[in-house]
Motif scaffolding. Structure first.
Motif, PDB file in Angstrom:
ATOM      1  N   GLN A  65       0.824  -1.443  -0.097  1.00 18.13           N
ATOM      2  CA  GLN A  65       0.078  -0.050  -0.057  1.00 18.13           C
ATOM      3  C   GLN A  65       1.106   1.276  -0.204  1.00 18.13           C
ATOM      4  O   GLN A  65       0.074   2.411   0.049  1.00 18.13           O
ATOM      5  N   LEU A  66       1.596   1.338  -0.218  1.00 20.99           N
ATOM      6  CA  LEU A  66       3.194   2.423  -0.858  1.00 20.99           C
ATOM      7  C   LEU A  66       3.803   2.112  -1.525  1.00 20.99           C
ATOM      8  O   LEU A  66       4.389   3.280  -1.878  1.00 20.99           O
ATOM      9  N   GLY A  67       3.864   1.502  -2.372  1.00 17.79           N
ATOM     10  CA  GLY A  67       4.602   1.792  -3.520  1.00 17.79           C
ATOM     11  C   GLY A  67       6.106   1.761  -3.621  1.00 17.79           C
ATOM     12  O   GLY A  67       6.678   0.978  -2.874  1.00 17.79           O
ATOM     13  N   PHE A  68       6.395   2.537  -4.332  1.00 11.11           N
ATOM     14  CA  PHE A  68       7.805   3.371  -3.855  1.00 11.11           C
ATOM     15  C   PHE A  68       8.361   4.327  -2.700  1.00 11.11           C
ATOM     16  O   PHE A  68       8.636   3.848  -1.734  1.00 11.11           O
ATOM     17  N   THR A  69       7.356   5.400  -2.600  1.00 12.48           N
ATOM     18  CA  THR A  69       7.622   6.229  -2.204  1.00 12.48           C
ATOM     19  C   THR A  69       5.594   6.774  -1.959  1.00 12.48           C
ATOM     20  O   THR A  69       5.909   7.672  -1.453  1.00 12.48           O
ATOM     21  N   ALA A  70       5.176   6.436  -2.859  1.00 12.65           N
ATOM     22  CA  ALA A  70       3.774   7.231  -2.660  1.00 12.65           C
ATOM     23  C   ALA A  70       2.535   6.124  -2.076  1.00 12.65           C
ATOM     24  O   ALA A  70       2.756   5.242  -2.052  1.00 12.65           O
ATOM     25  N   THR A  71       1.201   6.965  -1.946  1.00  7.98           N
ATOM     26  CA  THR A  71       0.389   6.474  -1.411  1.00  7.98           C
ATOM     27  C   THR A  71      -0.245   5.939  -2.576  1.00  7.98           C
ATOM     28  O   THR A  71       0.013   6.691  -3.633  1.00  7.98           O
ATOM     29  N   PRO A  72      -1.963   4.642  -2.977  1.00  7.34           N
ATOM     30  CA  PRO A  72      -2.275   4.833  -3.220  1.00  7.34           C
ATOM     31  C   PRO A  72      -3.023   5.554  -4.341  1.00  7.34           C
ATOM     32  O   PRO A  72      -3.146   5.393  -5.469  1.00  7.34           O
ATOM     33  N   THR A  73      -3.504   6.524  -3.686  1.00  7.32           N
ATOM     34  CA  THR A  73      -4.779   7.799  -4.271  1.00  7.32           C
ATOM     35  C   THR A  73      -3.065   8.672  -5.342  1.00  7.32           C
ATOM     36  O   THR A  73      -4.057   9.171  -6.192  1.00  7.32           O
ATOM     37  N   ASP A  74      -2.309   8.343  -4.936  1.00  7.09           N
ATOM     38  CA  ASP A  74      -0.936   9.467  -5.620  1.00  7.09           C
ATOM     39  C   ASP A  74       0.476   8.592  -6.502  1.00  7.09           C
ATOM     40  O   ASP A  74       0.033   8.616  -7.253  1.00  7.09           O
ATOM     41  N   SER A  75      -0.512   6.787  -6.621  1.00  2.22           N
ATOM     42  CA  SER A  75      -0.476   5.932  -7.507  1.00  2.22           C
ATOM     43  C   SER A  75      -0.772   5.592  -8.493  1.00  2.22           C
ATOM     44  O   SER A  75      -0.274   5.347  -9.897  1.00  2.22           O
ATOM     45  N   TYR A  76      -1.437   5.760  -8.695  1.00  3.61           N
ATOM     46  CA  TYR A  76      -2.963   5.113 -10.239  1.00  3.61           C
ATOM     47  C   TYR A  76      -4.577   5.455  -9.801  1.00  3.61           C
ATOM     48  O   TYR A  76      -4.729   6.087  -9.179  1.00  3.61           O
ATOM     49  N   SER A  77      -4.800   5.134 -11.172  1.00  2.00           N
ATOM     50  CA  SER A  77      -5.761   6.170 -11.428  1.00  2.00           C
ATOM     51  C   SER A  77      -6.964   5.327 -10.697  1.00  2.00           C
ATOM     52  O   SER A  77      -8.397   5.205 -11.031  1.00  2.00           O
ATOM     53  N   THR A  78      -7.104   4.122 -11.104  1.00  2.00           N
ATOM     54  CA  THR A  78      -8.086   2.437 -10.665  1.00  2.00           C
ATOM     55  C   THR A  78      -8.338   3.009  -8.971  1.00  2.00           C
ATOM     56  O   THR A  78      -7.428   3.342  -7.940  1.00  2.00           O
ATOM     57  N   SER A  79      -9.871   2.008  -8.993  1.00  2.00           N
ATOM     58  CA  SER A  79      -9.747   1.679  -7.541  1.00  2.00           C
ATOM     59  C   SER A  79      -8.722   0.869  -6.649  1.00  2.00           C
ATOM     60  O   SER A  79      -8.479   0.747  -5.186  1.00  2.00           O
ATOM     61  N   TYR A  80      -8.035   0.026  -7.143  1.00  2.00           N
ATOM     62  CA  TYR A  80      -7.305  -1.115  -6.531  1.00  2.00           C
ATOM     63  C   TYR A  80      -5.964  -0.676  -7.756  1.00  2.00           C
ATOM     64  O   TYR A  80      -5.831  -0.542  -8.389  1.00  2.00           O
ATOM     65  N   ALA A  81      -5.029  -1.674  -7.207  1.00  2.00           N
ATOM     66  CA  ALA A  81      -3.969  -1.152  -8.218  1.00  2.00           C
ATOM     67  C   ALA A  81      -3.913  -2.411  -9.067  1.00  2.00           C
ATOM     68  O   ALA A  81      -3.315  -2.504  -9.495  1.00  2.00           O
ATOM     69  N   SER A  82      -4.370  -3.249  -9.148  1.00  2.00           N
ATOM     70  CA  SER A  82      -4.727  -5.199  -9.966  1.00  2.00           C
ATOM     71  C   SER A  82      -5.637  -4.229 -10.636  1.00  2.00           C
ATOM     72  O   SER A  82      -6.412  -4.876 -11.691  1.00  2.00           O
ATOM     73  N   GLY A  83      -6.381  -3.286 -10.898  1.00  2.00           N
ATOM     74  CA  GLY A  83      -7.148  -2.637 -11.628  1.00  2.00           C
ATOM     75  C   GLY A  83      -7.645  -2.549 -13.064  1.00  2.00           C
ATOM     76  O   GLY A  83      -8.021  -3.157 -13.962  1.00  2.00           O
ATOM     77  N   LEU A  84      -5.800  -2.863 -13.373  1.00  2.00           N
ATOM     78  CA  LEU A  84      -5.667  -3.075 -14.866  1.00  2.00           C
ATOM     79  C   LEU A  84      -5.647  -4.260 -15.469  1.00  2.00           C
ATOM     80  O   LEU A  84      -6.358  -4.242 -16.848  1.00  2.00           O
TER      81      LEU A  84
END
Length: 280
Positions: free
Chosen positions: A207-226
């Motif tokens: 839930q942190l990726g590299f340095t950013a929170t999910p809301t700053d990392s991807y536009s989908t609701s979940y990391a798996s949205g793709l």
């Protein structure tokens, strides 16, 4: 890998994973290791998938992953000796004298690959080398799986058998939606010339990726949205719930074995000691 059906064995396995990380943290403070802590259940999940795959006739499992948790997977899934891992922490120069019998070597310790046999020699498990946090290893691993399952020992076109090979890709939670090579690899997954009989994907989601929170990392609701665009089943599972994680692993293998399609586990946990344990 052990058989996670026994709760005592599962507890022992989680203890191995946790104690390994704590020992490294205490013995080599500030050393870069990209701990699996917070996502400890990744190892029992791999245990379950590989055990089930071996029982289902798979002869070769190929793993691709970035650096998060890689040392623990090398130690406990690929059976790389603790002594060799500790020597690499203590004196990087000693890496020049690596033995090749474990498979591939690599540059730094958390980029290296290895191979081993398990379940009484019924299945060979390989991990390809991979640079840093990049998803560049994805098409390499699925291409290797395609090659392993292809027979060209008779006249006519080569024949592919997805029932003897299993690619397993472990992704980062920001890298999965953020790196285009992921979408490119998923796009190839159902094409006749690139089919692997189904890849099992696991997002090591702290839930942190590299340095950013999910809301700053991807536009989908979940990391798996793709993955939704490719109609891949997705299971979100709490990394603090061992029983649920094992059930997710069983479901992943059962789906892959039945339908020969990709399956995705979004393993949702946390990060304990910064990105690489040298951070605050």
């Amino acid at each position: 890998p052990m058989d996670p059906l026994n709760p005592d064995e599962l507890l022992d396995r989680i203890t191995q994973v946790e104690v390994f990380e704590r020992f490294l943290h205490r013995t080599f403070p500030g050393k870069t290791r990209f701990s699996v802590e917070g996502l400890d259940l990744l190892v029992p999940i791999l245990d379950e998938i590989i055990c089930d795959a071996a029982d289902g006739g798979i002869k070769h499992a190929l793993l691709g992953m970035a650096h998060r948790g890689r040392l623990n997977v090398l130690a406990h899934i690929l059976q790389k000796p603790y002594a060799q891992i500790l020597a690499e922490f203590k004196d990087p120069i000693s890496t020049q004298t690596w033995r090749i019998d474990l498979g591939w070597t690599g540059d730094v310790k958390y980029h290296a690959g290895a191979r081993t046999e398990t379940r009484g020699g019924r299945i060979q498990v390989s991990m390809a080398p991979n640079p840093s946090h990049l998803e560049a290893g994805n098409p390499v691993v699925v291409g290797m799986a395609r090659a392993v399952g292809t027979k060209a020992d008779a006249p006519g076109a080569p024949q592919f058998d997805g029932g003897i090979t299993l690619p397993i890709l472990i992704h980062g939670d920001s890298a999965f939606p953020g790196q285009g090579i992921v979408a490119e690899t998923l796009n190839l997954s159902r094409l006749a010339g690139y089919d692997t009989g189904g890849t099992i994907h696991i997002i090591a989601n702290n839930q942190l990726g590299f340095t950013a929170t999910p809301t700053d990392s991807y536009s989908t609701s979940y990391a798996s949205g793709l993955a939704r665009g490719f109609k891949i089943p997705i299971v979100h599972v709490n990394a603090d719930d061992p029983v649920a994680c094992i059930e997710a692993a069983r479901l992943a293998w059962a789906y892959r074995a039945r339908f020969r399609r990709d399956f995705l586990i979004d393993l949702v946990g946390y990060r304990r000691h910064g990105h690489n344990e040298a951070d605050e």
